[in-house]
Design an enzyme around this catalytic site. Sequence first.
Site, PDB file in Angstrom:
ATOM      1  N   HIS A   1       0.957  -1.204  -0.066  1.00  0.00           N
ATOM      2  CA  HIS A   1      -0.092  -0.008   0.036  1.00  0.00           C
ATOM      3  C   HIS A   1       0.924   1.337  -0.005  1.00  0.00           C
ATOM      4  O   HIS A   1       0.587   2.170   0.780  1.00  0.00           O
ATOM      5  CB  HIS A   1      -0.978  -0.127   1.285  1.00  0.00           C
ATOM      6  CG  HIS A   1      -1.985  -1.123   1.032  1.00  0.00           C
ATOM      7  ND1 HIS A   1      -2.630  -1.380   2.491  1.00  0.00           N
ATOM      8  CD2 HIS A   1      -2.287  -1.913   0.447  1.00  0.00           C
ATOM      9  CE1 HIS A   1      -3.502  -2.364   1.957  1.00  0.00           C
ATOM     10  NE2 HIS A   1      -3.142  -2.795   0.877  1.00  0.00           N
ATOM     11  N   TYR A   2       2.135   1.371  -0.542  1.00  0.00           N
ATOM     12  CA  TYR A   2       3.154   2.125  -0.662  1.00  0.00           C
ATOM     13  C   TYR A   2       2.176   3.705  -1.189  1.00  0.00           C
ATOM     14  O   TYR A   2       1.508   3.277  -2.272  1.00  0.00           O
ATOM     15  CB  TYR A   2       4.397   1.992  -1.126  1.00  0.00           C
ATOM     16  CG  TYR A   2       4.136   1.078  -2.551  1.00  0.00           C
ATOM     17  CD1 TYR A   2       4.171   1.851  -3.838  1.00  0.00           C
ATOM     18  CD2 TYR A   2       4.220  -0.113  -2.112  1.00  0.00           C
ATOM     19  CE1 TYR A   2       3.883   0.940  -4.837  1.00  0.00           C
ATOM     20  CE2 TYR A   2       4.200  -1.040  -3.737  1.00  0.00           C
ATOM     21  CZ  TYR A   2       4.175  -0.284  -4.672  1.00  0.00           C
ATOM     22  OH  TYR A   2       4.148  -1.275  -5.913  1.00  0.00           O
TER      23      TYR A   2
END
Length: 575
Positions: free
Chosen positions: A501-502
């Site tokens: 989920h960067y």
Amino acid sequence: FAALAAAQSRPFGGAPPGYERYVADATATGAEEEYDYIVVGGGAAGCPLAATLAGPGGGRVLLLERGGAPAEFPALATAGGFVRTLALADPSPDSDAPAQAFSSEDGVPNVRARVLGGGTAINAGFYSRAHPGWFHGHGEGAEVPDWDMRLVNSSYEWVEQELTFQPEVHGWQAAVRAALLEANVTPWNGFTVEHVTGTKIGATTFDASGRRHSAADLLAFARPGRLHVAVRAAVTRVIINPIDPAARRGRSRPAVAAVGVVYQDRLFQLHHALLRPGGEVILSAGTLGSPQLLLLSGVGPANDLTSLGIPVSVDAPDVGKHMFDNPRNGISIIPSVPIDHSLIQVVGIPSANGTASYLEAASYIVPVSPMLRPAGPFISPTSPLYVTMATIMEKVPGPLSEGSLWLSSPNPVETPSVRFNYFSRPEDLAQCVVGVRRVAQVLQSRTMDIFRSSVGSASQGRRGHARRDFRIVGATLPLDWSTNNTSVADFCRRTVATLWHYHGGCVVGRVVDKDFRVMGTQSLRVVDGSTFSVTPGTNPQATVMMMGRYMGLKMIAERHSRRQVNTSSYNELEE
Ligand code: FAD
């Protein structure tokens, strides 16, 4: 917006047509063509954005995606193919694999999508909206877009109508649901796409037959003849030109404007796509791709660009800064009873406002490497051997620890370098400690006993029963997990992984303004997860796709208001 959104709520012409007819290999596109909108990156944001911009009221749209089409990769079509896709992730820029492996400078292995549909074509399919508070900003003075919540909700609904399903929950997911409630992650909220405190079942992009629906499906909403999708089209830079001083109204206005892009096909031929008057380039190339393209196009920290020999168009020190990744830590077991394959369906949200780690779970069947296999008397060393594993993990929301992205070379097809600096802020480590303890509490619940295996002999256990414990894969929790913060913090640091989920790199208020325009430029925006300084809700894809739809509608309305057309009437928007 309501009229425009309603007009776009069904694919043009009734029954949903496939989007494949809009897709062509980049080698088949012209050397120089003109468009109203050029969208770079056919991912979670890029697909709904391009479909909307090429819908009623929109214009001629080119969507450029560096990877292939999802139908070329059968493993992407089912939930069962998730692990295989990740196992075959390839770091090489020359590879065709739909998942591209990379490692951050922190040493944490990661992947990024390289296929039409982007992350939504390779991900775990869990779908859940952002917490309403997310739309009002994060931290004092943080700039946020002026979200029109009515349009936000209708954009979520548009995505949900086409792509989301209620999963059937059993096996490992059902056990985790019961265990979360036993561990006081309450109340029980049943099935909902809303981000609410407690335990819930979220939506999934896998339908009842297990088939994946990705953001690429949304391309079917484009009007025929307006949308052109080129795959294996790697954009190498945005063409940014100085604005003629005579046409520039006011010294405070940008001095440069995007006029098109250069992209490379699989035969290394370069193509130019140019903007028609009033057109825009929109970068939706994701958290690594969008800041990388700005840097390659001369928008970034001047000193860094100069040292790489890239001519500076705009000195923008924050491009590639404020990079975040949510640390994931968990425990994996080999359960004592058979369980089915399940990607994320049930989540625990101890506190909806993002002050406590979220809990998620998955179970999967993994092939065991022949190197590790004991060749027992009845097992051929070449026969396939699969092991079922189950995981419970926690993800730190936020987080506050931030890093940066930079170009290791001016080669546009190389993955840029990135460092996330996991746990450099003590607040994140403290959240991980609490989150890992919650994972331990879930595992200790009575519901989970069924997954324990007998260890040792009967005489070793209490009252003559064999002791039962989890068969842990990988790192085990410290024995003193319930009392010793230092040992759990050490576990967090040692076992940190990514949930993919960067986000960040082109953050609102630093690189783009509230309308997602790249500051200091004209006709250039970034619309994707790189603009976030905090991940929305438990998992981001719902909000990234919503944002693509939302910005598409906003941009069409803006374009028509510039032409002084009454945007409230859909008929007037039609050409
Ligand atoms: P992306 O979807 O990554 O799209 C960017 C696109 O741009 C890619 O297709 C890329 O190939 C293309 N591109 C990049 N550079 C160029 C270039 N130079 N030229 C042309 N094209 C380019 N989220 C959830 O909500 N639920 C989940 O279950 C979930 N599981 C995940 C599992 C994995 C393995 C991964 C990787 C992600 C997961 N996510 C999940 C996260 C979610 O998929 C991403 O947050 C989301 O896809 C980000 O959207 P984006 O539009 O910013 O970027």
